[in-house]
Design a protein around this motif. Structure first.
Motif, PDB file in Angstrom:
ATOM      1  N   LYS A  12       0.826  -1.212   0.000  1.00 48.12           N
ATOM      2  CA  LYS A  12       0.000   0.000   0.000  1.00 48.12           C
ATOM      3  C   LYS A  12       0.862   1.263   0.000  1.00 48.12           C
ATOM      4  N   LYS A  13       1.916   1.288   0.815  1.00 50.87           N
ATOM      5  CA  LYS A  13       2.755   2.482   0.937  1.00 50.87           C
ATOM      6  C   LYS A  13       3.576   2.757  -0.314  1.00 50.87           C
ATOM      7  N   ILE A  14       3.910   1.710  -1.079  1.00 44.95           N
ATOM      8  CA  ILE A  14       4.714   1.916  -2.285  1.00 44.95           C
ATOM      9  C   ILE A  14       3.878   1.839  -3.560  1.00 44.95           C
ATOM     10  N   GLY A  15       2.588   1.612  -3.433  1.00 46.45           N
ATOM     11  CA  GLY A  15       1.698   1.604  -4.589  1.00 46.45           C
ATOM     12  C   GLY A  15       1.740   0.325  -5.405  1.00 46.45           C
ATOM     13  N   ALA A  16       2.155  -0.794  -4.786  1.00 47.85           N
ATOM     14  CA  ALA A  16       2.157  -2.065  -5.515  1.00 47.85           C
ATOM     15  C   ALA A  16       0.725  -2.491  -5.775  1.00 47.85           C
ATOM     16  N   ARG A  17       0.454  -2.859  -7.011  1.00 52.33           N
ATOM     17  CA  ARG A  17      -0.902  -3.248  -7.377  1.00 52.33           C
ATOM     18  C   ARG A  17      -0.865  -4.080  -8.642  1.00 52.33           C
ATOM     19  N   TYR A  18      -2.027  -4.588  -9.034  1.00 48.04           N
ATOM     20  CA  TYR A  18      -2.181  -5.249 -10.319  1.00 48.04           C
ATOM     21  C   TYR A  18      -3.276  -4.521 -11.071  1.00 48.04           C
ATOM     22  N   PRO A  19      -3.110  -4.178 -12.322  1.00 44.51           N
ATOM     23  CA  PRO A  19      -1.931  -4.448 -13.121  1.00 44.51           C
ATOM     24  C   PRO A  19      -0.738  -3.605 -12.660  1.00 44.51           C
ATOM     25  N   VAL A  20       0.442  -4.155 -12.850  1.00 47.55           N
ATOM     26  CA  VAL A  20       1.670  -3.492 -12.439  1.00 47.55           C
ATOM     27  C   VAL A  20       1.901  -2.287 -13.342  1.00 47.55           C
ATOM     28  N   THR A  21       2.197  -1.147 -12.732  1.00 49.27           N
ATOM     29  CA  THR A  21       2.479   0.049 -13.527  1.00 49.27           C
ATOM     30  C   THR A  21       3.931   0.026 -13.978  1.00 49.27           C
ATOM     31  N   PHE A  22       4.159   0.493 -15.177  1.00 43.95           N
ATOM     32  CA  PHE A  22       5.511   0.568 -15.710  1.00 43.95           C
ATOM     33  C   PHE A  22       6.222   1.776 -15.131  1.00 43.95           C
ATOM     34  N   TYR A  23       7.518   1.656 -14.986  1.00 44.71           N
ATOM     35  CA  TYR A  23       8.329   2.790 -14.527  1.00 44.71           C
ATOM     36  C   TYR A  23       8.342   3.824 -15.641  1.00 44.71           C
ATOM     37  N   GLN A  24       7.833   5.018 -15.356  1.00 47.27           N
ATOM     38  CA  GLN A  24       7.723   6.032 -16.398  1.00 47.27           C
ATOM     39  C   GLN A  24       8.510   7.298 -16.086  1.00 47.27           C
ATOM     40  N   ASN A  25       9.378   7.239 -15.122  1.00 46.31           N
ATOM     41  CA  ASN A  25      10.148   8.418 -14.741  1.00 46.31           C
ATOM     42  C   ASN A  25      11.484   8.418 -15.486  1.00 46.31           C
ATOM     43  N   PHE A  26      11.420   8.457 -16.799  1.00 49.94           N
ATOM     44  CA  PHE A  26      12.626   8.489 -17.603  1.00 49.94           C
ATOM     45  C   PHE A  26      12.345   9.273 -18.873  1.00 49.94           C
ATOM     46  N   GLN A  27      13.394   9.692 -19.521  1.00 52.37           N
ATOM     47  CA  GLN A  27      13.274  10.420 -20.771  1.00 52.37           C
ATOM     48  C   GLN A  27      13.781   9.527 -21.898  1.00 52.37           C
ATOM     49  N   PRO A  28      12.909   9.054 -22.768  1.00 56.45           N
ATOM     50  CA  PRO A  28      13.388   8.230 -23.875  1.00 56.45           C
ATOM     51  C   PRO A  28      14.210   9.070 -24.842  1.00 56.45           C
ATOM     52  N   GLU A  29      15.182   8.451 -25.458  1.00 54.57           N
ATOM     53  CA  GLU A  29      15.992   9.180 -26.430  1.00 54.57           C
ATOM     54  C   GLU A  29      16.450   8.240 -27.535  1.00 54.57           C
ATOM     55  N   PHE A  30      16.764   8.842 -28.670  1.00 59.05           N
ATOM     56  CA  PHE A  30      17.274   8.068 -29.792  1.00 59.05           C
ATOM     57  C   PHE A  30      18.712   7.648 -29.520  1.00 59.05           C
ATOM     58  N   PRO A  31      19.188   6.601 -30.183  1.00 54.35           N
ATOM     59  CA  PRO A  31      20.594   6.209 -30.047  1.00 54.35           C
ATOM     60  C   PRO A  31      21.508   7.356 -30.509  1.00 54.35           C
ATOM     61  N   LYS A  32      22.719   7.358 -29.994  1.00 52.51           N
ATOM     62  CA  LYS A  32      23.667   8.440 -30.258  1.00 52.51           C
ATOM     63  C   LYS A  32      23.861   8.741 -31.755  1.00 52.51           C
ATOM     64  N   PRO A  33      24.058   7.719 -32.623  1.00 54.13           N
ATOM     65  CA  PRO A  33      24.220   8.034 -34.061  1.00 54.13           C
ATOM     66  C   PRO A  33      23.008   8.767 -34.648  1.00 54.13           C
ATOM     67  N   TYR A  34      21.806   8.436 -34.187  1.00 55.45           N
ATOM     68  CA  TYR A  34      20.607   9.111 -34.669  1.00 55.45           C
ATOM     69  C   TYR A  34      20.611  10.569 -34.205  1.00 55.45           C
ATOM     70  N   GLN A  35      20.998  10.799 -32.953  1.00 51.10           N
ATOM     71  CA  GLN A  35      21.049  12.157 -32.415  1.00 51.10           C
ATOM     72  C   GLN A  35      22.050  13.007 -33.208  1.00 51.10           C
ATOM     73  N   GLU A  36      23.205  12.425 -33.521  1.00 53.85           N
ATOM     74  CA  GLU A  36      24.232  13.172 -34.278  1.00 53.85           C
ATOM     75  C   GLU A  36      23.713  13.554 -35.658  1.00 53.85           C
ATOM     76  N   ARG A  37      23.030  12.628 -36.328  1.00 52.88           N
ATOM     77  CA  ARG A  37      22.458  12.939 -37.647  1.00 52.88           C
ATOM     78  C   ARG A  37      21.379  14.016 -37.538  1.00 52.88           C
ATOM     79  N   ALA A  38      20.543  13.898 -36.511  1.00 49.39           N
ATOM     80  CA  ALA A  38      19.471  14.881 -36.333  1.00 49.39           C
ATOM     81  C   ALA A  38      20.051  16.283 -36.110  1.00 49.39           C
ATOM     82  N   LYS A  39      21.130  16.398 -35.342  1.00 56.91           N
ATOM     83  CA  LYS A  39      21.783  17.697 -35.118  1.00 56.91           C
ATOM     84  C   LYS A  39      22.375  18.205 -36.445  1.00 56.91           C
ATOM     85  N   LYS A  40      23.023  17.290 -37.173  1.00 58.87           N
ATOM     86  CA  LYS A  40      23.642  17.669 -38.459  1.00 58.87           C
ATOM     87  C   LYS A  40      22.591  18.193 -39.441  1.00 58.87           C
ATOM     88  N   TRP A  41      21.427  17.548 -39.433  1.00 59.40           N
ATOM     89  CA  TRP A  41      20.377  17.943 -40.368  1.00 59.40           C
ATOM     90  C   TRP A  41      19.463  19.034 -39.808  1.00 59.40           C
TER      91      TRP A  41
END
Length: 126
Positions: free
Chosen positions: A94-123
């Motif tokens: 109860k104190k940590i919010g464990a339940r079903y269905p299990v919630t996914f960890y969403q405290n992150f910032q998704p990002e593209f792989p490094k080569p993709y980031q370099e191309r995106a900056k170049k373009w």
């Protein structure tokens, strides 16, 4: 008749919550037993004789006669433990919010792989 043993089929996440509840109410870890055949004796007879909870991977008989599916496990326990397990379901996590269905960890910032980031900056896209 009053049942001696309660048998619950479910997916691993559902039974994880049941096992957490049992551990919470009993104050001890739950053990499993895995043999690959004649598993009904493990989840029907063992809890009756030992008074302990069992986690079992269903065997061939379960799959053939009971239509148990690939994503199912079995947790069984003596019926006298039911009240404590129900309390554990309400209280465990109860104190940590464990339940079903299990919630996914969403405290992150998704990002593209490094080569993709370099191309995106170049373009000039990023």
């Amino acid at each position: 008749l009053d049942p001696e043993v309660v048998v619950v089929y479910g997916n691993p996440a559902q039974l994880m919550r049941l096992i957490q509840a049992a551990s919470f109410s009993l104050g001890e870890r739950v053990s499993g037993e895995f043999g690959g055949k004649v598993e009904c004796s493990s989840y029907l007879i063992a809890p009756y004789r030992t008074g302990k909870i069992k986690v079992v991977i269903p065997g061939m008989g379960d799959r053939i006669f009971s239509m148990t599916q690939d994503d199912e496990l079995v947790v069984s326990f003596p019926s006298r433990l039911l009240e404590g397990i129900l309390t554990g379901i309400a209280e465990a996590g109860k104190k940590i919010g464990a339940r079903y269905p299990v919630t996914f960890y969403q405290n992150f910032q998704p990002e593209f792989p490094k080569p993709y980031q370099e191309r995106a900056k170049k373009w000039g896209i990023l």
